[in-house]
Every structure is written in C-alpha cells, then in structure tokens.
Design a protein around this motif. Structure first.
Motif, mmCIF file in Angstrom:
data_model
loop_
_atom_site.group_PDB
_atom_site.id
_atom_site.type_symbol
_atom_site.label_atom_id
_atom_site.label_comp_id
_atom_site.label_asym_id
_atom_site.label_seq_id
_atom_site.Cartn_x
_atom_site.Cartn_y
_atom_site.Cartn_z
ATOM 1 N N ALA A 129 44.463 -56.007 -2.015
ATOM 2 C CA ALA A 129 43.505 -54.994 -1.607
ATOM 3 C C ALA A 129 42.139 -55.187 -1.874
ATOM 4 O O ALA A 129 41.822 -56.252 -2.833
ATOM 5 N N THR A 130 41.236 -55.260 -0.743
ATOM 6 C CA THR A 130 39.878 -55.722 -0.839
ATOM 7 C C THR A 130 38.860 -54.822 -1.441
ATOM 8 O O THR A 130 37.606 -55.151 -1.546
ATOM 9 N N SER A 131 39.302 -53.422 -1.467
ATOM 10 C CA SER A 131 38.050 -52.415 -1.717
ATOM 11 C C SER A 131 38.873 -51.492 -2.716
ATOM 12 O O SER A 131 39.969 -50.998 -2.574
ATOM 13 N N LEU A 132 38.215 -51.437 -3.916
ATOM 14 C CA LEU A 132 38.677 -50.613 -5.005
ATOM 15 C C LEU A 132 38.773 -49.230 -4.676
ATOM 16 O O LEU A 132 39.825 -48.724 -4.904
ATOM 17 N N GLY A 133 37.812 -48.652 -3.893
ATOM 18 C CA GLY A 133 37.745 -47.339 -3.473
ATOM 19 C C GLY A 133 39.114 -47.082 -2.610
ATOM 20 O O GLY A 133 39.551 -45.858 -2.603
ATOM 21 N N SER A 134 38.976 -47.781 -1.378
ATOM 22 C CA SER A 134 40.127 -47.604 -0.636
ATOM 23 C C SER A 134 41.657 -47.957 -1.304
ATOM 24 O O SER A 134 42.629 -46.888 -1.052
ATOM 25 N N PHE A 135 41.632 -48.649 -2.277
ATOM 26 C CA PHE A 135 43.112 -49.032 -3.066
ATOM 27 C C PHE A 135 43.262 -47.627 -3.994
ATOM 28 O O PHE A 135 44.301 -47.236 -3.749
ATOM 29 N N SER A 136 42.373 -47.193 -4.408
ATOM 30 C CA SER A 136 42.281 -46.031 -5.383
ATOM 31 C C SER A 136 42.923 -44.734 -4.465
ATOM 32 O O SER A 136 43.624 -43.905 -5.012
ATOM 33 N N THR A 137 42.130 -44.348 -3.517
ATOM 34 C CA THR A 137 42.608 -43.409 -2.460
ATOM 35 C C THR A 137 43.882 -43.449 -2.035
ATOM 36 O O THR A 137 44.558 -42.598 -2.198
ATOM 37 N N ARG A 138 44.220 -44.644 -1.544
ATOM 38 C CA ARG A 138 45.730 -44.799 -1.143
ATOM 39 C C ARG A 138 46.932 -44.784 -2.288
ATOM 40 O O ARG A 138 47.813 -44.258 -2.034
ATOM 41 N N VAL A 148 41.737 -50.866 5.967
ATOM 42 C CA VAL A 148 41.075 -49.624 6.616
ATOM 43 C C VAL A 148 41.762 -49.294 7.927
ATOM 44 O O VAL A 148 41.304 -48.424 8.462
ATOM 45 N N SER A 149 43.260 -49.755 8.048
ATOM 46 C CA SER A 149 43.931 -49.084 9.181
ATOM 47 C C SER A 149 44.729 -47.836 8.674
ATOM 48 O O SER A 149 44.018 -47.179 8.103
ATOM 49 N N ALA A 150 46.065 -47.990 8.663
ATOM 50 C CA ALA A 150 46.967 -46.742 8.482
ATOM 51 C C ALA A 150 48.083 -46.673 7.475
ATOM 52 O O ALA A 150 48.052 -47.493 6.670
#
Length: 144
Positions: A69-78, A138-140
């Motif tokens: 994962a390249t983004s901690l925020g996106s990772f945490s959300t997912r 950032v995709s689905a």
C-alpha cells in the motif's frame, strides 16, 4: 500472480498479458470466476497479509508498506471497511486464540470476507470502459 506478488504494484494489463488475454476480457473472466474485480481481490489479499503482520506485532505503518500500500490513509480506510475495525484496534486486540490454532485454521478463520462493496464503488459488474486498468489503491473492492 496476485496471491504471490500482492506487495508489488500490479495492473490488469500486466496480469492479462501473462495469461494471454486482453485486459477487458481478463477482468470479465476474473470477476465471473471470483465474484469481484482483480483490484478488490488484490486489496483483500493485502489486508489479509497486513492483519497477520499486525497480529505478529508489526506497526500499522510498517504493515501498510510491507503489503504494497502506498497511502496509510487509504490502507486504513480499506482495512476498516473489510475488517470492520481500524488497524490500530485490530492490532491492540487479544489474538491469543488465533495463535493457538493450526496455521490452516488461522488462514481460514482470519480471511477477510466482504459483505458490501467498498466506498466509491458501485457493486455493478466490471466494465472495462468505466474502470481504470491500473490496479492501485485509488481504484476499487475482494474474494476466494
């Protein structure tokens, strides 16, 4: 390939080329076989691996980076969407029962299972013209 190389930046075109299919055809066939898009499957595998790293004591940031994962925020959300709790609360929870299980039961018991689509997705069948061919954070949305 997704299971083996989950920590690498994968895209549909590369995976499709490995199986001698066009990206659109591969995406349709993948979704028909696994019930989700290649990206969702990839993210589920990443979250599955990250949860094992968190149970082993790795920090959330290190687990995020270790699974690609390249983004901690996106990772945490997912992670929160799939596991129904934040990575920090998951790590802090007692995992003693899981540690006592044989590894084959751990994989089965802790495998993330989705019941709804991820934020920002429609849940409709994959459409190559409406989705990016890039499998990135950032995709689905997952399966197996």
């Amino acid at each position: 390939m997704i299971d083996r190389d989950y920590a690498l930046p994968l895209d549909v075109a590369t995976i499709a080329a490995k199986v001698f299919m066009s990206p659109a055809h591969f995406s349709r066939k993948f979704r028909a076989a696994y019930g989700e898009t290649p990206y969702n499957y990839l993210m589920t595998r990443r979250i599955e691996r990250a949860s094992a790293l968190l149970r082993a004591g790795m920090s959330v940031t290190d687990a995020c980076m270790a699974v690609g994962a390249t983004s901690l925020g996106s990772f945490s959300t997912r992670f929160t969407h799939i596991m129904k709790e934040t990575p920090t609360s998951y790590k802090a929870r007692d995992h003693g029962a899981i540690e006592a299980m044989p590894p084959c039961f751990v994989r089965s018991t802790t495998r993330p299972r989705r019941t709804a689509t991820a934020p920002g997705t429609t849940g409709a069948p994959s459409n190559a013209s409406s989705q990016s061919s890039r499998i990135e954070e950032v995709s689905a949305p997952e399966a197996q």
